[in-house]
Write a protein that holds these residues in place. Structure first.
Motif, mmCIF file in Angstrom:
data_model
loop_
_atom_site.group_PDB
_atom_site.id
_atom_site.type_symbol
_atom_site.label_atom_id
_atom_site.label_comp_id
_atom_site.label_asym_id
_atom_site.label_seq_id
_atom_site.Cartn_x
_atom_site.Cartn_y
_atom_site.Cartn_z
ATOM 1 N N UNK A 377 0.714 -1.298 0.153
ATOM 2 C CA UNK A 377 0.007 0.263 0.116
ATOM 3 C C UNK A 377 0.884 1.312 -0.024
ATOM 4 N N UNK A 378 1.780 1.236 0.755
ATOM 5 C CA UNK A 378 2.752 2.433 0.914
ATOM 6 C C UNK A 378 3.337 2.654 -0.360
ATOM 7 N N UNK A 379 4.135 1.684 -0.951
ATOM 8 C CA UNK A 379 4.737 1.675 -2.540
ATOM 9 C C UNK A 379 3.745 2.101 -3.371
ATOM 10 N N UNK A 380 2.576 1.440 -3.402
ATOM 11 C CA UNK A 380 1.957 1.710 -4.763
ATOM 12 C C UNK A 380 1.384 3.190 -4.921
ATOM 13 N N UNK A 381 1.262 3.852 -3.499
ATOM 14 C CA UNK A 381 0.596 5.097 -3.705
ATOM 15 C C UNK A 381 1.543 6.192 -2.945
ATOM 16 N N UNK A 382 2.642 5.701 -2.503
ATOM 17 C CA UNK A 382 3.582 6.824 -2.220
ATOM 18 C C UNK A 382 3.025 7.481 -0.899
ATOM 19 N N UNK A 383 2.409 6.734 -0.065
ATOM 20 C CA UNK A 383 1.864 7.426 0.905
ATOM 21 C C UNK A 383 2.788 6.791 2.362
ATOM 22 N N UNK A 384 2.792 7.607 3.229
ATOM 23 C CA UNK A 384 3.652 7.297 4.561
ATOM 24 C C UNK A 384 3.346 5.898 5.012
ATOM 25 N N UNK A 385 4.266 5.091 5.587
ATOM 26 C CA UNK A 385 3.928 3.846 6.009
ATOM 27 C C UNK A 385 2.897 3.644 7.239
ATOM 28 N N UNK A 386 2.972 4.761 7.947
ATOM 29 C CA UNK A 386 1.998 4.588 9.059
ATOM 30 C C UNK A 386 0.681 4.749 8.473
ATOM 31 N N UNK A 387 0.497 5.518 7.390
ATOM 32 C CA UNK A 387 -1.051 5.719 7.029
ATOM 33 C C UNK A 387 -1.424 4.387 6.214
ATOM 34 N N UNK A 388 -0.262 3.937 5.485
ATOM 35 C CA UNK A 388 -0.710 2.617 5.105
ATOM 36 C C UNK A 388 -1.045 1.347 5.769
ATOM 37 N N UNK A 389 -0.386 1.523 6.950
ATOM 38 C CA UNK A 389 -0.412 0.681 7.934
ATOM 39 C C UNK A 389 -2.006 0.685 8.612
#
Length: 501
Positions: A377-389
């Protein structure tokens, strides 16, 4: 309300449309029941009884008035204010849970035994779950008979009846007319696979303001706004669908606004569920006159209420989707959040064949999001890992039904469950409660837009929250009016505090 005979009778004598849908008047001498504003001559008090629902009046042996069509009124706004078991049950019944899962399924969703739920609903609403579901089926069938060219067999199927015989018997009993006689009053038509209906909302209705709110957040592929129309795809219990709404202002105070709606459904059994979910989006059961009267003397909210009469708190057709979008939008602009949701949809959503250009997908399911994994999720959408989590954890929780955002569970329980998930703080949980659960008494004291709107009147979240106490139980409407009052067009729906912890 219905237990106060004098108050009800005064509303009937004055033809007060504000009480349409709040209670129903049954006349023993004629055997019919009406809405309070029925234009017929007011009967003597000794000849009337008052009922909390159309189902209660029907169960008592009364049939619907052909003149005022009492079953076509918006639902009671008290259901959202109290959010008690009866109100939550009505939302699920209107969504078709009884037809899909039976009374046992309804009771399980609400956390009660079947017998206890039956007693509770009879005490509160004057009818048990089967009678309430029967009234909903009859009303859906009447609308389809009078506004479409569908065959009676298709209508019976779409409304949730188990047989043509049950359909015919119910229509005759409730409306004292055969389906053929009702069709003689048909006011519209429909092409195959297309339903053109009108959804009743209490007026005034600020349709253009609602449209503007939805347009700013329209997810590419899922939602389209063109001119005065809003359209979107729908995930429904038996299939998918598309709805198009014509959102115009209706200024008549205390009347009924009819919002034109066109539905395309892959399975007609989803007709009732589609209607209920779109009504949630419109906040159709709101009583804008009561809200405006409440704020009339307030020096701050009163003027902005009068400036935009009939302002709604936008709901949503899918609680899970709204929750995911709330998490996606943390700490970024509305435009960025909308585009991010569009990227998520294009990659992981379900493609659909919609009749409207620009509508290509259904928003991804909670199960799909749960299976992504934090890194993906983090890599696909370049979002912070905390938000992907947080996104993945939310998907897993929603897939497990903890929390459930179908308005069956008590709101406090849902809020606690949301706050127990990583990356979800008070702002996000409350925003979800306001739009997905229909809570009319939510306020966001840490919100940037609220802070800007109240600049010079209250400084800091604590002072803002204290100021807002005077606006209970309509703080969600006060919040919407504060956002609307911002002349700069600020992107006001983002949290001020960090949510990703």
């Amino acid at each position: 309300m219905h237990t106060d005979r004098e108050a009800c009778y005064q509303a009937v004598k004055s033809k007060d449309r504000r009480f349409d849908g709040v209670f129903y008047t049954a006349v023993r001498t004629t055997g019919i029941y009406c809405r309070p504003s029925c234009p017929a001559r007011t009967p003597a008090l000794k000849n009337v009884s008052f009922h909390p629902t159309a189902a209660a009046a029907q169960s008592a042996g009364f049939r619907a008035c052909k003149r005022c069509l009492p079953d076509a009124t918006p639902g009671s706004p008290d259901w959202d204010v109290a959010a008690d078991v009866a109100g939550r049950a009505m939302r699920l019944i209107n969504d078709g849970v009884v037809e899909r899962e039976g009374v046992d399924g309804l009771a399980a969703a609400l956390g009660f035994s079947t017998r206890h739920l039956g007693r509770l609903l009879t005490d509160e609403l004057g009818a048990g779950p089967l009678a309430l579901a029967r009234a909903r089926r009859a009303q859906t069938a009447r609308v389809l008979i009078e506004t479409t060219s569908m065959t009676f067999a298709d209508i019976a199927f779409a409304a949730g009846f188990s047989s043509i015989r049950q359909f015919n018997d119910t229509i005759r009993e409730v409306y004292a007319s055969s389906p053929s006689q009702l069709r003689g009053r048909r006011t519209g038509s429909a092409q195959t696979g297309q339903l053109e209906l009108r959804l009743a909302c209490r007026a005034p209705f600020a349709g253009s303001t609602l449209l503007s709110f939805l347009a700013k957040r329209a997810v590419p592929g899922v939602e389209v706004v063109e001119g005065a129309t809003y359209a979107r795809t729908l995930r429904l219990p038996h299939g998918t669908g598309t709805v198009r709404l014509d959102l115009h202002d209706h200024d008549e105070r205390g009347g009924t606004a009819m919002v034109p709606a066109t539905f395309w459904l892959t399975d007609l059994r989803d007709t009732g569920a589609a209607l209920e979910r779109v009504r949630r989006l419109l906040d159709a059961d709101c009583d804008p006159v009561a809200v405006a009267d409440f704020f009339a003397e307030d020096a701050l909210i009163g003027p902005v209420t009068r400036a935009v009469p009939g302002l709604r708190v936008p709901g949503h057709v899918d609680g899970d989707e709204l929750a995911v979008r709330a998490v996606l939008g943390q700490q970024i602009s509305v435009v960025r959040a909308r585009n991010l949701a569009g990227m998520l949809t294009a990659r992981f959503g379900e493609p659909v064949d919609s009749p409207l250009e620009g509508l290509t997908h259904i928003f991804p399911t909670a199960a799909t999001l749960a299976g992504l994994g934090d890194e993906a999720a983090s890599g696909a959408f370049r979002m912070p890992k905390a938000r992907a989590r947080a996104l993945v954890a939310l998907g897993a929780a929603l897939e497990a039904g903890e929390p459930s955002l179908d308005r069956a569970a008590p709101r406090d329980d849902v809020r606690r469950a949301l706050l127990g998930l990583p990356g979800i703080g008070a702002w996000t949980a409350d925003y979800i409660a306001m739009r997905a659960l229909g809570d009319p008494d939510i306020f966001l004291p840490t919100d940037v837009g609220v802070r800007n709107a109240l600049a010079g009147r209250a400084d800091g979240p604590a002072a803002i929250a204290e100021l807002a106490e005077a606006w209970r139980p309509w703080r969600s409407y006060a919040l919407m009016h504060l956002w609307q009052s911002l002349s700069t067009g600020a992107e006001h729906d983002q949290p001020r505090q960090e949510e990703n912890g």
